[in-house]
Design an enzyme around this catalytic site. Sequence first.
Site, PDB file in Angstrom:
ATOM      1  N   GLY A  99       0.827  -1.209   0.000  1.00 28.55           N
ATOM      2  CA  GLY A  99       0.000   0.000   0.000  1.00 28.55           C
ATOM      3  C   GLY A  99       0.859   1.256   0.000  1.00 28.55           C
ATOM      4  N   ARG A 163       1.185  -5.687  -4.885  1.00 30.11           N
ATOM      5  CA  ARG A 163       1.346  -6.593  -3.741  1.00 30.11           C
ATOM      6  C   ARG A 163       1.827  -7.986  -4.154  1.00 30.11           C
ATOM      7  NH1 ARG A 163      -0.406  -4.559   0.934  1.00 30.11           N
ATOM      8  NH2 ARG A 163      -2.015  -2.948   0.877  1.00 30.11           N
ATOM      9  N   ASP A 194       5.152  -7.750   4.734  1.00 29.04           N
ATOM     10  CA  ASP A 194       5.197  -8.758   3.661  1.00 29.04           C
ATOM     11  C   ASP A 194       6.279  -8.430   2.625  1.00 29.04           C
ATOM     12  OD1 ASP A 194       3.201 -10.381   4.696  1.00 29.04           O
ATOM     13  OD2 ASP A 194       1.613  -9.199   3.773  1.00 29.04           O
ATOM     14  N   LYS A 218       8.217   0.697   5.664  1.00 25.26           N
ATOM     15  CA  LYS A 218       7.091   1.530   5.225  1.00 25.26           C
ATOM     16  C   LYS A 218       5.776   0.908   5.641  1.00 25.26           C
ATOM     17  CE  LYS A 218       4.486   0.072   2.586  1.00 25.26           C
ATOM     18  NZ  LYS A 218       3.542  -0.562   1.650  1.00 25.26           N
ATOM     19  N   THR A 219       4.872   1.612   6.133  1.00 19.95           N
ATOM     20  CA  THR A 219       3.448   1.284   6.196  1.00 19.95           C
ATOM     21  C   THR A 219       2.744   2.283   7.099  1.00 19.95           C
ATOM     22  OG1 THR A 219       1.710  -0.284   6.783  1.00 19.95           O
ATOM     23  CG2 THR A 219       3.742  -0.530   8.017  1.00 19.95           C
ATOM     24  N   ASP A 221       0.258   1.656   8.638  1.00 25.56           N
ATOM     25  CA  ASP A 221      -0.312   0.902   9.760  1.00 25.56           C
ATOM     26  C   ASP A 221       0.512   1.033  11.042  1.00 25.56           C
ATOM     27  OD1 ASP A 221      -2.003   0.140   7.777  1.00 25.56           O
ATOM     28  OD2 ASP A 221      -1.574  -2.002   7.878  1.00 25.56           O
TER      29      ASP A 221
END
Length: 589
Positions: A99, A163, A194, A218-219, A221
């Site tokens: 993402g 992804r 992931d 990175k994320t 979340d």
Amino acid sequence: MEAKTKAPGQLLEPQTIIAGLLQESPICGERRAYQPPLCPSLQGLGATRPLDGAELEVLKVAREQLPFVSQNKLLEVVPAQGRPLWDGPRNIGVVLSGGPAPGGHNVIAGLFEAAKRAHPENRVLGFLAGPKGIITNKHVEVTGEMVARYKNSGGFHMLGTGREKIDTPQKMEQCRQTCAVQKLSGLVVVGGDDSNTNSAFLAENMRDLGVQVVGIPKTIDGDLQVPGLCQIPFGYHSACLAFATEIGNLNSDCKSDLKYWHFNRLMGRSASHIALEVAFQTHPNVILIGEEIEERELTIHNVVRLIADVVVARANLGKNYGTILIPEGILEFIHEINALIIKISHIIAVYNREAHEEEFFHKLTFEDQVQLIDNNDIWRDYDSRVFLGLPPELQRGLLLPRDSHGNFQYSLVNTERILLGMVATYLRKQRSKGIYKGAFRTQNHFYGYDGRGTFPTKFDCDYTYNLGQAAFSLLANGATGYMAAIRDLHLPLEEWRPIGIPLAPLMHLEERTARLELVIQKQKVDLGSPAFKILERERQKWAMEDDYRFPGPIQFHGASAEDKPITLMLNALGGRSDPEGGSQGSRAR
Ligand code: FBP
């Protein structure tokens, strides 16, 4: 197109005015002009040395599957004037994966500018549309003009993202061929848990080709953390502030016309880090934290009750309005729902493995899907009772297709709407018993993709630019199978310390597509952390009093421009940036 100007007093032609109004927004040009500073260790070419005082444990299964990269030790990047190991011109690949997260373009900018500084003939190749670009050898050469155009901008559209999982020998071989054909010496993978799992396996499998691989945390979340070593991945701060702007606006609206309860779902696949940060930014009336729900073993009906109790208590004070924060990943922490998610994911994966594409699970009718699940050996009567007792929208949500990594796609389930409906039903019962006398008018919202695409905050601009440069230093000094990170982010940039964290110790076994797989472990909200303890202390006041906080939009000038995540700062107060001080699983030992 340039809008023509006239001397003062002269009127502009309408066409000229229109052309001016349709030009790129001024903020884009302004942000491009910003040059992120470098921390002292990255101002020269940067050398690496072992980082003492922290030992990382590697699982036996990781040592078996990643025998080479499992031997890596922690590294720190230190200032150096001499030449690094890479002396001649090199080709480096970079890929944006998973993402989008604000700041990704600055990783590329940092990598590119470090590479050119080390050797003007170094080249950076950007793979297109995520890891698939490596598999299919689709790339562009990153140029100074591209970097200048995308610097400090949001999104991942400079290269695109995807992804794709590199999970078969065939795909790995295609990646090897691409790297060999492009004569790559290094590959930088910008991604979450992931994608960094991909990095570890790529590093292991490409060492005979001399291709080194470094990942970037990175994320949005916020769950790619390594206690004591990586406080927060990039993108989290910007996305949280974008969401907080909206929630702050809703606080202001509901406090004005005293009419609505706003049910807000906030993105973040699993852990509730985003909801926690947005709560500190905005002081909502109700905040759900998945990890706490799990620890207290709350059922979905308990969660409904928890929200409804605040609605009733506020109604008794004449307050029929408020804001509620619901983390996207909450379903994972409600035991009886998570048990269904795990079983259904397993059944889908096993079924799809043997089915023809046109008969894949998501192509069956809902009734056939339920039948198929019902007939499976791992599905018990108890599971059916729980499933059939859920609202139809949630039942359908639980059957949605999993992503390419086997993850349940929480972002596709309207959890806020489902909970809202359940709360409304519960309140109707309370009203019939004379317990609730308020007015329950509602609005529901989902904040996710919007915040993922926002302009990066100054913190994320600086952080990512330094991460890109750190990745280059690690590669140029021979590292592979590492994730670049910056320690002490809560301190001024002059005190930031770039490091290389070995990827193998971050991995654990997890069931994905009905198999146990070695993947990077997500870090959940630590209920023992200073941030959570402070939330526990404050939230009762936020529930009943209207103690709303209004963060406003992201700022690039003035005092707010220097903001960092509140959770990061609170947790640092607890001494958690010290490798020996990590309380959450204490990775660094
Ligand atoms: P990453 O882990 O790749 O950074 O993606 C996180 C995320 O934005 C989650 O918050 C969200 O649940 C998910 O991606 C949405 O995925 P998609 O973009 O495939 O709809």
